[in-house]
Design an enzyme around this catalytic site. Sequence first.
Site, mmCIF file in Angstrom:
data_model
loop_
_atom_site.group_PDB
_atom_site.id
_atom_site.type_symbol
_atom_site.label_atom_id
_atom_site.label_comp_id
_atom_site.label_asym_id
_atom_site.label_seq_id
_atom_site.Cartn_x
_atom_site.Cartn_y
_atom_site.Cartn_z
ATOM 1 N N LEU A 183 0.830 -1.205 0.000
ATOM 2 C CA LEU A 183 0.000 0.000 0.000
ATOM 3 C C LEU A 183 0.872 1.266 0.000
ATOM 4 C CD1 LEU A 183 -2.860 1.334 0.421
ATOM 5 C CD2 LEU A 183 -2.444 1.134 2.883
ATOM 6 N N THR A 225 7.075 -5.190 3.497
ATOM 7 C CA THR A 225 7.533 -6.354 4.259
ATOM 8 C C THR A 225 7.500 -7.590 3.358
ATOM 9 O OG1 THR A 225 6.720 -5.412 6.322
ATOM 10 C CG2 THR A 225 7.039 -7.805 6.284
ATOM 11 N N GLU A 277 1.752 0.034 10.104
ATOM 12 C CA GLU A 277 0.299 -0.193 10.136
ATOM 13 C C GLU A 277 -0.419 0.952 10.874
ATOM 14 O OE1 GLU A 277 -1.074 -4.121 10.223
ATOM 15 O OE2 GLU A 277 0.850 -4.962 9.590
HETATM 16 C C1 FAD Z 1 9.939 -1.934 8.581
HETATM 17 C C2 FAD Z 1 8.722 -1.420 7.887
HETATM 18 C C3 FAD Z 1 7.846 -2.313 7.291
HETATM 19 C C4 FAD Z 1 6.714 -1.849 6.615
HETATM 20 N N1 FAD Z 1 5.902 -2.741 5.967
HETATM 21 C C5 FAD Z 1 4.923 -2.265 5.155
HETATM 22 C C6 FAD Z 1 4.175 -3.158 4.324
HETATM 23 O O1 FAD Z 1 4.366 -4.388 4.350
HETATM 24 N N2 FAD Z 1 3.236 -2.650 3.492
HETATM 25 C C7 FAD Z 1 2.979 -1.309 3.425
HETATM 26 O O2 FAD Z 1 2.117 -0.924 2.646
HETATM 27 N N3 FAD Z 1 3.662 -0.434 4.206
HETATM 28 C C8 FAD Z 1 4.632 -0.879 5.062
HETATM 29 N N4 FAD Z 1 5.347 0.002 5.840
HETATM 30 C C9 FAD Z 1 5.042 1.425 5.774
HETATM 31 C C10 FAD Z 1 4.449 1.983 7.081
HETATM 32 O O3 FAD Z 1 3.119 1.573 7.223
HETATM 33 C C11 FAD Z 1 4.638 3.505 7.056
HETATM 34 O O4 FAD Z 1 6.022 3.729 7.283
HETATM 35 C C12 FAD Z 1 3.814 4.208 8.099
HETATM 36 O O5 FAD Z 1 2.446 4.144 7.781
HETATM 37 C C13 FAD Z 1 4.210 5.693 8.234
HETATM 38 O O6 FAD Z 1 4.328 6.304 6.983
HETATM 39 P P1 FAD Z 1 5.650 7.156 6.630
HETATM 40 O O7 FAD Z 1 6.811 6.311 6.981
HETATM 41 O O8 FAD Z 1 5.533 7.645 5.262
HETATM 42 O O9 FAD Z 1 5.633 8.354 7.656
HETATM 43 P P2 FAD Z 1 4.827 9.741 7.460
HETATM 44 O O10 FAD Z 1 3.419 9.472 7.132
HETATM 45 O O11 FAD Z 1 5.610 10.634 6.575
HETATM 46 O O12 FAD Z 1 4.889 10.328 8.949
HETATM 47 C C14 FAD Z 1 6.034 10.994 9.473
HETATM 48 C C15 FAD Z 1 5.666 11.485 10.874
HETATM 49 O O13 FAD Z 1 4.567 12.418 10.784
HETATM 50 C C16 FAD Z 1 3.517 11.988 11.615
HETATM 51 N N5 FAD Z 1 2.233 12.316 11.016
HETATM 52 C C17 FAD Z 1 1.816 12.095 9.736
HETATM 53 N N6 FAD Z 1 0.553 12.509 9.589
HETATM 54 C C18 FAD Z 1 0.148 12.993 10.790
HETATM 55 C C19 FAD Z 1 -1.074 13.544 11.302
HETATM 56 N N7 FAD Z 1 -2.144 13.688 10.519
HETATM 57 N N8 FAD Z 1 -1.115 13.921 12.580
HETATM 58 C C20 FAD Z 1 -0.022 13.764 13.407
HETATM 59 N N9 FAD Z 1 1.140 13.246 12.989
HETATM 60 C C21 FAD Z 1 1.227 12.858 11.715
HETATM 61 C C22 FAD Z 1 3.695 10.475 11.720
HETATM 62 O O14 FAD Z 1 3.022 9.950 12.855
HETATM 63 C C23 FAD Z 1 5.195 10.362 11.790
HETATM 64 O O15 FAD Z 1 5.627 10.590 13.105
HETATM 65 C C24 FAD Z 1 6.454 -0.455 6.569
HETATM 66 C C25 FAD Z 1 7.326 0.431 7.187
HETATM 67 C C26 FAD Z 1 8.452 -0.023 7.827
HETATM 68 C C27 FAD Z 1 9.386 0.979 8.454
#
Ligand code: FAD
Length: 387
Positions: A126, A159, A364
Amino acid sequence: MGLSILNADENAIRDAARALVRREVAPHAAHDDAHEIYPRRNMELLGQQGYLGMIVDPAFGGAGASYLAQTLVVEALAEADPATAVVYEVHNSLHIEAIWRFGTDEQRRRWLPDLCQGKAIGAFALSEAEAGSNAAALIARARRVNGGYGLTGRKMFITGGGEADRYLVFATVNPDLKEGGITAFVVAKDAAGLSFGPPMDKMGIRAARTSEVILDNVFVPESDRLGQEGDGYSMALYLLDGGRIGIAAQGLGIMQAALSRSLHYARERHQFGRPIGTFEGVQWRLANMATDLHAARLMTYEAARHREEGPAQRPLFAMAKLFSSEHAVRHAEDAIQIFGGYGYMTEFGVERLLRDAKITEIYEGTSEIMRWIIASQLLHDYDLDNI
Ligand SMILES: Cc1cc2nc3c(=O)[nH]c(=O)nc-3n(C[C@H](O)[C@H](O)[C@H](O)COP(=O)(O)OP(=O)(O)OC[C@H]3O[C@@H](n4cnc5c(N)ncnc54)[C@H](O)[C@@H]3O)c2cc1C
């Protein structure tokens, strides 16, 4: 004796899963972490023993078990190896469950048996580089072509990327429709035009490979679209509700490991002529760890028992993940503190608890997003009698 908050059948599942994990997974977990060995062998074993696709009807290869049963297996795995726990959780809650809930009978027959037996591992694609917390902003495109779709885009942080055999890919059929254009597709690893980035070097869950998934005009027949065009976004949110219960359970396993290891050490380690567990400073830390773990279990198991009610219980699922993941990080730190200098050394294995725990606050849905979900409902349906 079992946990008093589970019934006899649930305790039996928990005991059996923990026994299997202690025998087959725990002995090589530290090695797999150090060498980033993807847990395919563990997944195959779990499939052979009937622990994959547990909620799926036996007619399609599952066990017809409760959501809580599956949650208990995640917890048992995470106690020894949080990397296997997340691969298991993604495979079951995000991939198998998608097909089980939203697939046609033909798709269920085609895909579920292999997934339930561990012959194929499923992933969930996603997130994108610019669409993490706000997944609705994804830009991967699904263009209609003769007989199906051509998918183009890049999925970030997946993942099992490059290891899993099938990918549930979310792409938009029309960006102007925003989330209303997002559609789900099942893509096989060997599809022409599908490639993967190298394993990303990361802090914890190092055995659970994380890679970019790159789609370059990958042809997907219409028969491999899951649900209707535009169903993908609500489908993803539905699946993430369950996924969050799984991540809460991952936190429980880490907390259980932190507590067990700390209790053992507090009895064995002597300073000032007596076990460190006789010092109040250590005792209070242990008491808080046990209390938080009990509370996190109550929340997580309750969330699992309400899984079937779907999005109506979304805040309950978010609360379980928020509470469990934040306490898992704290307890991992507590365990290191109780171990003193030895806790900081790789050899003793408690530093891995902290490295593995941190991600539970991020994937997630981050803790901030969990608080947003909870607060949004409070502000929307604020009812003093039901708080
Ligand atoms: C090891 C690992 C495995 C993963 N596995 C998968 C997978 O299998 N499939 C998949 O689809 N994704 C996967 N992900 C992605 C994961 O779900 C995202 O990293 C996560 O949802 C956060 O998105 P981002 O990293 O882009 O952070 P961002 O969305 O850029 O957020 C950065 C910071 O801003 C904060 N923030 C953002 N919006 C708001 C808001 N509205 N209010 C307050 N704070 C906010 C966040 O909480 C965070 O602290 C994985 C990530 C990692 C690190």
